[in-house]
Design a protein around this motif. Structure first.
Motif, PDB file in Angstrom:
ATOM      1  N   UNK A  74       0.525  -1.133  -0.083  1.00 29.93           N
ATOM      2  CA  UNK A  74      -0.003  -0.039  -0.009  1.00 29.93           C
ATOM      3  C   UNK A  74       0.819   1.097   0.131  1.00 29.93           C
ATOM      4  N   UNK A  75       2.031   1.152   0.715  1.00 33.46           N
ATOM      5  CA  UNK A  75       3.034   2.649   0.809  1.00 33.46           C
ATOM      6  C   UNK A  75       3.441   2.916  -0.627  1.00 33.46           C
ATOM      7  N   UNK A  76       3.842   1.945  -1.456  1.00 28.35           N
ATOM      8  CA  UNK A  76       4.393   2.027  -2.886  1.00 28.35           C
ATOM      9  C   UNK A  76       3.261   2.880  -3.508  1.00 28.35           C
ATOM     10  N   UNK A  77       1.800   2.444  -3.298  1.00 29.84           N
ATOM     11  CA  UNK A  77       0.893   2.850  -4.138  1.00 29.84           C
ATOM     12  C   UNK A  77       0.579   4.316  -3.405  1.00 29.84           C
ATOM     13  N   UNK A  78       0.508   4.633  -2.226  1.00 28.24           N
ATOM     14  CA  UNK A  78       0.480   5.946  -1.630  1.00 28.24           C
ATOM     15  C   UNK A  78       1.502   6.975  -2.277  1.00 28.24           C
ATOM     16  N   UNK A  79       2.745   6.316  -2.211  1.00 23.83           N
ATOM     17  CA  UNK A  79       3.864   7.385  -2.922  1.00 23.83           C
ATOM     18  C   UNK A  79       3.732   7.421  -4.438  1.00 23.83           C
ATOM     19  N   UNK A  80       3.180   6.557  -5.128  1.00 22.61           N
ATOM     20  CA  UNK A  80       2.713   6.686  -6.416  1.00 22.61           C
ATOM     21  C   UNK A  80       1.808   7.806  -6.682  1.00 22.61           C
ATOM     22  N   UNK A  81       0.839   7.774  -5.745  1.00 20.53           N
ATOM     23  CA  UNK A  81      -0.273   8.746  -5.953  1.00 20.53           C
ATOM     24  C   UNK A  81       0.274  10.082  -5.613  1.00 20.53           C
ATOM     25  N   UNK A  82       1.102  10.255  -4.539  1.00 22.60           N
ATOM     26  CA  UNK A  82       1.544  11.671  -4.324  1.00 22.60           C
ATOM     27  C   UNK A  82       2.460  12.277  -5.422  1.00 22.60           C
ATOM     28  N   UNK A  83       3.390  11.337  -5.840  1.00 21.00           N
ATOM     29  CA  UNK A  83       4.265  11.632  -7.291  1.00 21.00           C
ATOM     30  C   UNK A  83       3.521  12.005  -8.377  1.00 21.00           C
ATOM     31  N   UNK A  84       2.457  11.238  -8.750  1.00 19.65           N
ATOM     32  CA  UNK A  84       1.732  11.603  -9.777  1.00 19.65           C
ATOM     33  C   UNK A  84       0.985  13.038  -9.710  1.00 19.65           C
ATOM     34  N   UNK A  85       0.916  13.451  -8.558  1.00 21.25           N
ATOM     35  CA  UNK A  85       0.179  14.696  -8.355  1.00 21.25           C
ATOM     36  C   UNK A  85       1.091  15.944  -7.978  1.00 21.25           C
ATOM     37  N   UNK A  86       2.388  15.543  -8.100  1.00 19.90           N
ATOM     38  CA  UNK A  86       3.368  16.868  -8.094  1.00 19.90           C
ATOM     39  C   UNK A  86       3.436  17.716  -9.482  1.00 19.90           C
ATOM     40  N   UNK A  87       3.750  18.997  -8.960  1.00 17.35           N
ATOM     41  CA  UNK A  87       4.008  19.837 -10.292  1.00 17.35           C
ATOM     42  C   UNK A  87       5.123  19.528 -10.951  1.00 17.35           C
ATOM     43  N   UNK A  88       5.295  19.490 -12.119  1.00 17.86           N
ATOM     44  CA  UNK A  88       6.817  19.307 -12.801  1.00 17.86           C
ATOM     45  C   UNK A  88       7.469  20.506 -12.537  1.00 17.86           C
ATOM     46  N   UNK A  89       6.903  21.798 -12.859  1.00 19.31           N
ATOM     47  CA  UNK A  89       7.748  23.026 -12.565  1.00 19.31           C
ATOM     48  C   UNK A  89       6.873  23.785 -11.437  1.00 19.31           C
TER      49      UNK A  89
END
Length: 165
Positions: free
Chosen positions: A115-130
């Protein structure tokens, strides 16, 4: 990886189980590498259930505040992340391809779904590129304007010569 955050994804979904948790940002190494500070935590909820097609699903909700560097002023920038996503749990690769869509991602059955890998993926996907502040003081431009005011004009001598003739 903490054992309490490893689930059998199919049994979890079919049992309509619920898991709530908090994880410090520094325990998510891929995410921590993208941040300027790692204080704080990610709050998450995973809920098992079924979708409209009666397929087992896992719904996730994550919330956190992360600190990145503003690409305009190079000062800390706090970005609020709030995300919801759904995974359809399927038994074959063909079903992954069939049920994977824009609304729902499909994953294979796993007895040790992290689950923590999934949680981390969700946050990473929502970070701004710039990442950028809505409004910030452009320190470099402000410093350049001050320096320009202090610099003598190299053509000032030519202007004096022109007025003599």
């Amino acid at each position: 990886m903490s054992e309490q955050f490893v689930i059998h994804n199919l049994a979890f979904a079919e049992g309509k189980q619920r898991l709530e948790g908090r994880v410090p940002l520094q325990q998510l190494p891929r995410l921590a590498a993208s941040l300027s500070r790692t204080d704080g935590e990610v709050r998450f909820v995973v809920q098992g259930g079924v979708n409209a097609l009666r397929l087992p699903v896992l719904d996730i909700s994550v919330e956190t505040d992360v600190c990145q560097v503003c690409q305009r002023c190079l000062q800390p920038f706090t970005h609020a992340v709030s995300s919801q996503n759904r995974l359809v749990v399927v038994k074959t690769q063909e079903q992954v391809e069939e049920y994977d869509s824009d609304d729902e991602d499909a994953v294979l059955v796993e007895a040790a779904f992290d689950v923590l890998t999934w949680v981390e993926d969700e946050v990473l996907l929502n970070l701004s590129f710039a990442p950028r502040h809505e409004q910030c003081v452009d320190i470099a431009a402000a410093a350049g304007a001050v320096a320009e005011k202090e610099k003598p004009n190299p053509f000032a001598v030519l202007a004096k010569l022109k007025t003599r003739h």
